[in-house]
Write a protein that holds these residues in place. Structure first.
Motif, PDB file in Angstrom:
ATOM      1  N   MET A   1     -10.920  -2.605  10.636  1.00 54.17           N
ATOM      2  CA  MET A   1     -10.072  -1.420  10.480  1.00 54.17           C
ATOM      3  C   MET A   1     -10.861  -0.364   9.699  1.00 54.17           C
ATOM      4  O   MET A   1     -11.377  -0.650   8.626  1.00 54.17           O
ATOM      5  N   ASN A   2     -10.938   0.828  10.254  1.00 55.58           N
ATOM      6  CA  ASN A   2     -11.669   1.893   9.559  1.00 55.58           C
ATOM      7  C   ASN A   2     -10.779   2.575   8.530  1.00 55.58           C
ATOM      8  O   ASN A   2      -9.573   2.328   8.466  1.00 55.58           O
ATOM      9  N   SER A   3     -11.392   3.422   7.712  1.00 58.69           N
ATOM     10  CA  SER A   3     -10.656   4.036   6.598  1.00 58.69           C
ATOM     11  C   SER A   3      -9.518   4.937   7.093  1.00 58.69           C
ATOM     12  O   SER A   3      -8.472   5.023   6.446  1.00 58.69           O
ATOM     13  N   GLU A   6      -6.687   2.628   7.914  1.00 57.01           N
ATOM     14  CA  GLU A   6      -6.121   2.118   6.643  1.00 57.01           C
ATOM     15  C   GLU A   6      -5.205   3.156   6.008  1.00 57.01           C
ATOM     16  O   GLU A   6      -4.102   2.829   5.565  1.00 57.01           O
ATOM     17  N   ASN A   7      -5.667   4.398   5.980  1.00 62.78           N
ATOM     18  CA  ASN A   7      -4.861   5.471   5.369  1.00 62.78           C
ATOM     19  C   ASN A   7      -3.554   5.672   6.126  1.00 62.78           C
ATOM     20  O   ASN A   7      -2.501   5.889   5.527  1.00 62.78           O
ATOM     21  N   TYR A  10      -1.296   2.783   5.286  1.00 67.87           N
ATOM     22  CA  TYR A  10      -0.788   2.934   3.916  1.00 67.87           C
ATOM     23  C   TYR A  10       0.319   3.994   3.843  1.00 67.87           C
ATOM     24  O   TYR A  10       1.330   3.805   3.164  1.00 67.87           O
ATOM     25  N   GLU A  11       0.139   5.081   4.575  1.00 69.82           N
ATOM     26  CA  GLU A  11       1.169   6.134   4.585  1.00 69.82           C
ATOM     27  C   GLU A  11       2.488   5.601   5.156  1.00 69.82           C
ATOM     28  O   GLU A  11       3.573   5.905   4.645  1.00 69.82           O
ATOM     29  N   LYS A  12       2.383   4.791   6.201  1.00 70.02           N
ATOM     30  CA  LYS A  12       3.591   4.199   6.797  1.00 70.02           C
ATOM     31  C   LYS A  12       4.274   3.258   5.800  1.00 70.02           C
ATOM     32  O   LYS A  12       5.505   3.240   5.695  1.00 70.02           O
ATOM     33  N   ILE A  13       3.453   2.473   5.066  1.00 71.32           N
ATOM     34  CA  ILE A  13       4.011   1.554   4.064  1.00 71.32           C
ATOM     35  C   ILE A  13       4.719   2.351   2.972  1.00 71.32           C
ATOM     36  O   ILE A  13       5.832   1.996   2.557  1.00 71.32           O
ATOM     37  N   SER A  65      -0.994   4.984  -6.082  1.00 67.96           N
ATOM     38  CA  SER A  65      -1.969   5.964  -5.608  1.00 67.96           C
ATOM     39  C   SER A  65      -3.290   5.243  -5.367  1.00 67.96           C
ATOM     40  O   SER A  65      -3.879   4.693  -6.289  1.00 67.96           O
ATOM     41  N   VAL A  66      -3.736   5.247  -4.116  1.00 67.26           N
ATOM     42  CA  VAL A  66      -4.986   4.588  -3.752  1.00 67.26           C
ATOM     43  C   VAL A  66      -6.088   5.640  -3.746  1.00 67.26           C
ATOM     44  O   VAL A  66      -6.090   6.564  -2.931  1.00 67.26           O
TER      45      VAL A  66
END
Length: 193
Positions: A1-3, A6-7, A10-13, A65-66
């Protein structure tokens, strides 16, 4: 999985997407458990740490905050939790060792001292002359007053006092190796006039 992926995940989570969270969980759970096991050296503890991490991650998803990548955040967080667990276990271990050491040093020693003292007192009382031993026992074991002992044995109160004084002096000398407090606790109660 590329960045980028991942972003996006993460936004969906962060928005409460449970399917995105499940995907993240399935993707990293095994890796994180293996990683945690290498640190804490305990499979069960490692799984608990990772499970707790994911629960808290979900609960605080909107506040987290990641800064770098999500993957780095996951591994760094689990590593910190593992180190905290090790510190916590070390503190518990030190506390347990201190409690055990204090318990062994004081409780058992005090108990054995009391048992030894009680045995030595009994032996020393047996060594008293017969009449003095009888007077001492009537006073300390039966709780009779000096006047009652004098009447029972048909002797004067002064004789009872003198014999008790000699008995206590003998026992004090014989048992001087013991702590004074323990001696007085067992033998030398308030004068029983």
């Amino acid at each position: 999985m590329n960045s980028f992926e991942e972003n996006e995940l993460y936004e969906k989570i962060q928005q409460g997407d449970t399917k995105a969270f499940e995907k993240l969980f399935k993707m990293y759970y095994g890796y994180l458990c293996n990683f945690a096991t290498k640190i804490v050296e305990d499979d069960v503890a490692a799984e608990e740490i990772v499970q707790d991490f994911f629960v808290k991650f979900w609960e605080r998803r909107s506040a987290i905050s990641v800064e770098s990548s999500l993957k780095n955040y996951l591994f760094r967080s689990v590593k910190n939790l593992c180190l905290n667990q090790i510190k916590h276990n070390n503190i518990k271990l030190q506390h347990a060792q201190t409690v055990i050491a204090e318990s062994e040093a004081s409780d058992f020693n005090d108990h054995y001292t009391e048992v030894d003292l009680a045995a030595d007192i009994a032996k020393s009382i047996e060594e008293l002359p017969e009449k003095r031993r009888e007077i001492f026992r009537l006073s300390r074991e039966e709780g009779l007053k000096y006047r009652e002992i004098a009447e029972k044995l048909n002797i004067s109160v002064k004789t009872v006092e003198a014999q008790m004084s000699l008995a206590i002096k003998y026992l004090r000398d014989k048992l001087k190796k013991y702590n004074t407090f323990l001696f007085f606790f067992f033998v030398s109660r308030a004068k029983n006039a």
